[in-house]
Design an enzyme around this catalytic site. Structure first.
Site, PDB file in Angstrom:
ATOM      1  N   LEU A  38       0.832  -1.201   0.000  1.00  0.00           N
ATOM      2  CA  LEU A  38       0.000   0.000   0.000  1.00  0.00           C
ATOM      3  C   LEU A  38       0.866   1.251   0.000  1.00  0.00           C
ATOM      4  O   LEU A  38       1.851   1.335   0.719  1.00  0.00           O
ATOM      5  CB  LEU A  38      -0.917   0.001   1.224  1.00  0.00           C
ATOM      6  CG  LEU A  38      -1.854  -1.197   1.329  1.00  0.00           C
ATOM      7  CD1 LEU A  38      -2.694  -1.097   2.587  1.00  0.00           C
ATOM      8  CD2 LEU A  38      -2.731  -1.316   0.099  1.00  0.00           C
ATOM      9  N   ASP A  39       0.443   2.208  -0.789  1.00  0.00           N
ATOM     10  CA  ASP A  39       1.143   3.489  -0.842  1.00  0.00           C
ATOM     11  C   ASP A  39       0.335   4.532  -0.072  1.00  0.00           C
ATOM     12  O   ASP A  39      -0.689   4.228   0.544  1.00  0.00           O
ATOM     13  CB  ASP A  39       1.387   3.911  -2.283  1.00  0.00           C
ATOM     14  CG  ASP A  39       0.090   4.048  -3.083  1.00  0.00           C
ATOM     15  OD1 ASP A  39      -1.014   4.051  -2.492  1.00  0.00           O
ATOM     16  OD2 ASP A  39       0.177   4.156  -4.316  1.00  0.00           O
TER      17      ASP A  39
END
Length: 84
Positions: A38-39
């Site tokens: 996840l960013d």
């Protein structure tokens, strides 16, 4: 009435159903969001989901310190106890 508790299953539900993380990859509360791929944009989506589900915002200065599923669970339960 007892305050609602945010559990690992609740967190997993948001990650899988709202963010699109494959269910079989979310298996340990100590996993970091980075380990899940996840960013920062995905974390913004998590913040929005939390606001919609639980009625409170996660300020950016708090969000900076939430890097694992466990930290998100602890933070959410703290906020729910304050709100309740």
């Amino acid at each position: 009435m007892a305050a609602r508790e945010f559990t690992f299953e609740d967190a997993k539900n948001i990650l899988v159903n709202r963010i699109g993380v494959p269910e079989d990859t979310v298996n340990d509360p100590s996993q970091s969001f980075e380990d899940l791929g996840l960013d920062s944009l995905a974390f913004v989506e998590i913040q929005l989901a939390m606001q919609q589900e639980y009625g409170f915002q996660i300020p950016d200065e708090d969000a900076e310190h939430i890097t694992t599923i466990n930290e998100a669970i602890d933070y959410t339960n703290k906020r729910l106890s304050e709100e309740g």
